[in-house]
Design a protein around this motif. Sequence first.
Motif, PDB file in Angstrom:
ATOM      1  N   GLY A 163      10.494  16.498 -18.642  1.00 18.71           N
ATOM      2  CA  GLY A 163      10.385  16.182 -17.221  1.00 18.71           C
ATOM      3  C   GLY A 163      11.167  17.129 -16.344  1.00 18.71           C
ATOM      4  N   GLY A 164      12.224  17.717 -16.908  1.00 19.39           N
ATOM      5  CA  GLY A 164      13.027  18.655 -16.146  1.00 19.39           C
ATOM      6  C   GLY A 164      12.272  19.920 -15.765  1.00 19.39           C
ATOM      7  N   MET A 165      11.131  20.157 -16.403  1.00 24.67           N
ATOM      8  CA  MET A 165      10.328  21.338 -16.061  1.00 24.67           C
ATOM      9  C   MET A 165       9.470  21.112 -14.832  1.00 24.67           C
ATOM     10  SD  MET A 165       8.939  22.787 -19.728  1.00 24.67           S
ATOM     11  CE  MET A 165       8.017  21.288 -20.090  1.00 24.67           C
ATOM     12  N   SER A 166       9.308  19.871 -14.409  1.00 23.11           N
ATOM     13  CA  SER A 166       8.338  19.549 -13.371  1.00 23.11           C
ATOM     14  C   SER A 166       8.608  20.248 -12.050  1.00 23.11           C
ATOM     15  CB  SER A 166       8.297  18.031 -13.145  1.00 23.11           C
ATOM     16  OG  SER A 166       7.438  17.695 -12.087  1.00 23.11           O
ATOM     17  N   VAL A 167       9.772  19.997 -11.450  1.00 22.28           N
ATOM     18  CA  VAL A 167      10.084  20.574 -10.143  1.00 22.28           C
ATOM     19  C   VAL A 167      10.094  22.098 -10.176  1.00 22.28           C
ATOM     20  CG1 VAL A 167      11.834  20.754  -8.339  1.00 22.28           C
ATOM     21  CG2 VAL A 167      11.282  18.524  -9.321  1.00 22.28           C
ATOM     22  N   PRO A 168      10.772  22.744 -11.151  1.00 26.16           N
ATOM     23  CA  PRO A 168      10.721  24.208 -11.196  1.00 26.16           C
ATOM     24  C   PRO A 168       9.297  24.750 -11.347  1.00 26.16           C
ATOM     25  CG  PRO A 168      12.483  23.403 -12.601  1.00 26.16           C
ATOM     26  CD  PRO A 168      11.693  22.208 -12.187  1.00 26.16           C
ATOM     27  N   ALA A 169       8.488  24.106 -12.179  1.00 24.38           N
ATOM     28  CA  ALA A 169       7.120  24.582 -12.381  1.00 24.38           C
ATOM     29  C   ALA A 169       6.317  24.485 -11.089  1.00 24.38           C
ATOM     30  CB  ALA A 169       6.433  23.777 -13.489  1.00 24.38           C
ATOM     31  N   VAL A 170       6.479  23.367 -10.368  1.00 21.26           N
ATOM     32  CA  VAL A 170       5.760  23.192  -9.103  1.00 21.26           C
ATOM     33  C   VAL A 170       6.190  24.250  -8.086  1.00 21.26           C
ATOM     34  CG1 VAL A 170       5.500  21.667  -7.110  1.00 21.26           C
ATOM     35  CG2 VAL A 170       5.334  20.732  -9.414  1.00 21.26           C
ATOM     36  N   LEU A 171       7.493  24.474  -7.963  1.00 27.36           N
ATOM     37  CA  LEU A 171       8.001  25.428  -6.980  1.00 27.36           C
ATOM     38  C   LEU A 171       7.630  26.862  -7.346  1.00 27.36           C
ATOM     39  CD1 LEU A 171      11.555  23.964  -6.273  1.00 27.36           C
ATOM     40  CD2 LEU A 171       9.496  23.716  -4.896  1.00 27.36           C
ATOM     41  N   LEU A 172       7.688  27.202  -8.622  1.00 30.22           N
ATOM     42  CA  LEU A 172       7.307  28.545  -9.047  1.00 30.22           C
ATOM     43  C   LEU A 172       5.814  28.793  -8.796  1.00 30.22           C
ATOM     44  CD1 LEU A 172       9.291  28.861 -12.412  1.00 30.22           C
ATOM     45  CD2 LEU A 172       9.758  30.075 -10.275  1.00 30.22           C
ATOM     46  N   ALA A 173       4.982  27.792  -9.121  1.00 32.83           N
ATOM     47  CA  ALA A 173       3.545  27.929  -8.872  1.00 32.83           C
ATOM     48  C   ALA A 173       3.273  28.081  -7.382  1.00 32.83           C
ATOM     49  CB  ALA A 173       2.795  26.707  -9.420  1.00 32.83           C
ATOM     50  N   PHE A 174       4.017  27.346  -6.571  1.00 33.40           N
ATOM     51  CA  PHE A 174       3.858  27.451  -5.116  1.00 33.40           C
ATOM     52  C   PHE A 174       4.243  28.849  -4.639  1.00 33.40           C
ATOM     53  CE2 PHE A 174       5.478  26.814  -0.746  1.00 33.40           C
ATOM     54  CZ  PHE A 174       4.323  26.318  -0.167  1.00 33.40           C
ATOM     55  N   GLY A 175       5.336  29.398  -5.189  1.00 32.25           N
ATOM     56  CA  GLY A 175       5.757  30.745  -4.824  1.00 32.25           C
ATOM     57  C   GLY A 175       4.734  31.788  -5.217  1.00 32.25           C
ATOM     58  N   ILE A 176       4.170  31.658  -6.412  1.00 37.01           N
ATOM     59  CA  ILE A 176       3.146  32.601  -6.861  1.00 37.01           C
ATOM     60  C   ILE A 176       1.928  32.553  -5.938  1.00 37.01           C
ATOM     61  CG2 ILE A 176       1.526  33.133  -8.735  1.00 37.01           C
ATOM     62  CD1 ILE A 176       3.644  32.137 -10.706  1.00 37.01           C
ATOM     63  N   SER A 177       1.593  31.338  -5.458  1.00 35.22           N
ATOM     64  CA  SER A 177       0.407  31.190  -4.607  1.00 35.22           C
ATOM     65  C   SER A 177       0.560  31.902  -3.272  1.00 35.22           C
ATOM     66  CB  SER A 177       0.127  29.703  -4.353  1.00 35.22           C
ATOM     67  OG  SER A 177       1.087  29.145  -3.454  1.00 35.22           O
ATOM     68  N   LEU A 178       1.802  32.211  -2.881  1.00 32.50           N
ATOM     69  CA  LEU A 178       2.032  32.882  -1.601  1.00 32.50           C
ATOM     70  C   LEU A 178       1.715  34.373  -1.654  1.00 32.50           C
ATOM     71  CD1 LEU A 178       5.410  31.224  -0.524  1.00 32.50           C
ATOM     72  CD2 LEU A 178       3.103  30.619   0.213  1.00 32.50           C
ATOM     73  N   CYS A 179       1.590  34.923  -2.851  1.00 34.89           N
ATOM     74  CA  CYS A 179       1.314  36.352  -2.988  1.00 34.89           C
ATOM     75  C   CYS A 179      -0.071  36.680  -2.418  1.00 34.89           C
ATOM     76  CB  CYS A 179       1.354  36.761  -4.463  1.00 34.89           C
ATOM     77  SG  CYS A 179       2.981  36.624  -5.209  1.00 34.89           S
ATOM     78  N   GLY A 180      -0.092  37.631  -1.496  1.00 33.66           N
ATOM     79  CA  GLY A 180      -1.349  38.047  -0.909  1.00 33.66           C
ATOM     80  C   GLY A 180      -1.944  37.074   0.078  1.00 33.66           C
ATOM     81  N   SER A 181      -1.220  36.010   0.400  1.00 33.41           N
ATOM     82  CA  SER A 181      -1.757  35.027   1.343  1.00 33.41           C
ATOM     83  C   SER A 181      -1.520  35.467   2.780  1.00 33.41           C
ATOM     84  CB  SER A 181      -1.097  33.663   1.111  1.00 33.41           C
ATOM     85  OG  SER A 181       0.300  33.747   1.339  1.00 33.41           O
ATOM     86  N   THR A 182      -2.361  34.966   3.659  1.00 29.94           N
ATOM     87  CA  THR A 182      -2.216  35.276   5.076  1.00 29.94           C
ATOM     88  C   THR A 182      -1.168  34.367   5.705  1.00 29.94           C
ATOM     89  OG1 THR A 182      -3.993  33.735   5.621  1.00 29.94           O
ATOM     90  CG2 THR A 182      -4.602  36.027   5.207  1.00 29.94           C
ATOM     91  N   MET A 183      -0.859  34.620   6.969  1.00 25.88           N
ATOM     92  CA  MET A 183       0.093  33.776   7.680  1.00 25.88           C
ATOM     93  C   MET A 183      -0.410  32.337   7.706  1.00 25.88           C
ATOM     94  SD  MET A 183       2.798  35.371   8.703  1.00 25.88           S
ATOM     95  CE  MET A 183       3.378  34.314  10.024  1.00 25.88           C
ATOM     96  N   PRO A 184       0.486  31.351   7.481  1.00 24.94           N
ATOM     97  CA  PRO A 184       0.050  29.956   7.481  1.00 24.94           C
ATOM     98  C   PRO A 184      -0.429  29.525   8.859  1.00 24.94           C
ATOM     99  CG  PRO A 184       2.452  30.104   7.464  1.00 24.94           C
ATOM    100  CD  PRO A 184       1.933  31.493   7.227  1.00 24.94           C
ATOM    101  N   GLY A 185      -1.358  28.556   8.861  1.00 23.12           N
ATOM    102  CA  GLY A 185      -1.860  28.038  10.123  1.00 23.12           C
ATOM    103  C   GLY A 185      -2.990  28.853  10.722  1.00 23.12           C
ATOM    104  N   ARG A 186      -3.589  29.741   9.938  1.00 23.62           N
ATOM    105  CA  ARG A 186      -4.705  30.537  10.423  1.00 23.62           C
ATOM    106  C   ARG A 186      -5.921  30.319   9.531  1.00 23.62           C
ATOM    107  NH1 ARG A 186      -1.925  36.451  11.927  1.00 23.62           N
ATOM    108  NH2 ARG A 186      -0.369  35.627  13.397  1.00 23.62           N
ATOM    109  N   GLY A 187      -7.049  30.850   9.951  1.00 25.06           N
ATOM    110  CA  GLY A 187      -8.256  30.736   9.149  1.00 25.06           C
ATOM    111  C   GLY A 187      -8.967  29.414   9.354  1.00 25.06           C
ATOM    112  N   PRO A 188      -9.895  29.083   8.445  1.00 24.84           N
ATOM    113  CA  PRO A 188     -10.736  27.890   8.609  1.00 24.84           C
ATOM    114  C   PRO A 188      -9.968  26.575   8.550  1.00 24.84           C
ATOM    115  CG  PRO A 188     -11.046  28.865   6.434  1.00 24.84           C
ATOM    116  CD  PRO A 188     -10.248  29.847   7.230  1.00 24.84           C
ATOM    117  N   ASP A 189      -8.783  26.585   7.918  1.00 21.83           N
ATOM    118  CA  ASP A 189      -7.991  25.362   7.812  1.00 21.83           C
ATOM    119  C   ASP A 189      -6.955  25.233   8.925  1.00 21.83           C
ATOM    120  OD1 ASP A 189      -9.139  24.207   5.511  1.00 21.83           O
ATOM    121  OD2 ASP A 189      -8.064  25.616   4.238  1.00 21.83           O
ATOM    122  N   ARG A 190      -7.075  26.038   9.959  1.00 22.85           N
ATOM    123  CA  ARG A 190      -6.064  26.071  11.010  1.00 22.85           C
ATOM    124  C   ARG A 190      -5.841  24.697  11.652  1.00 22.85           C
ATOM    125  NH1 ARG A 190      -6.225  27.166  16.665  1.00 22.85           N
ATOM    126  NH2 ARG A 190      -4.222  27.964  17.427  1.00 22.85           N
TER     127      ARG A 190
END
Length: 306
Positions: free
Chosen positions: A194-221
């Motif tokens: 269970g101790g892997m849960s929070v780090p895994a979630v945060l690391l995956a979230f950080g990886i997802s930011l690579c190459g992403s546009t500024m938040p609050g833009r695009g079709p999901d604005r």
Amino acid sequence: MQGVLTGFAVIAVVIGVGYAIGRLGYLGDHGREVLTKLAFHVASPALLFTTLAQTDLSVIFSSRLLVTALSTAAAAGVFVAVGVVRRWGVGRTTIGALCSSYVNSGNLGIPIAVYVLGDASLVAPVLLFQLVGVTPIALTILDLSGGGGKGPLWRRLLTPLRNPIAVGSLAGVAVSATGLRIPAPVLDPLTLIGGMSVPAVLLAFGISLCGSTMPGRGPDRHPVLLSVALKSLGQPAAAWALAAGVFGLRGAPLLDVVVTSALPAAQNLYTYASSYGVGERLARDSILLSTVISVPVLVVVAALLG
């Protein structure tokens, strides 16, 4: 304010590490997916089970929890109403409703409860309410809207029992309610996993930011801006109005419910969105923006009500 700054600093560092991992390609092209699946199917269920199995369930019966439940329903309800009118779809609207009302009561809520509110147990009712009440309902809706709704009625009704997050939560509540003591050889490995849960979630979230546009833009604005406004301002305002105006809370109890309602959207919402393949950008941008905005909001709330 040390608790607020410490909590956000820890999250920022781990997300930054995830971003660096993604930029450098250490985990390959599928690193984010692997971490997300690890958190959703293995680590998070273990964490929720071990947490709830050792929690006194009597803490859920309080006026503070009722305020939390009502303010959560209010924020989520507004987003759902707008989503229905704008025809954003069931899955996307569900993720947006969660981002509008589901607070980060775990890795951020605990240090804030300790350093700002002075008692870590104060976050337990919120954690239990979200894990036992909100999560199974939301994930069942996502299951049914994503194709899980096909098949016989009995199979559809048992949808929550096939979800690892819901199973871990409900099993933990059952153990706590019956007073069973889990032997250390069983509990310790689950705690470690269970101790892997929070780090895994945060690391995956950080990886997802690579190459992403500024938040609050695009079709999901528009969904992003609405969810962030509801989470950062609407929900704490509703909690304050209910706590002070309806339940007559003052002093520390009032501060407790407003601070917990002002916490940003939880990082594990991105895991849910990614696992179901719906509203991923909406979840990522909402979490990021609400986390940034919640810093000054929490400081102002603590200053005014503390």
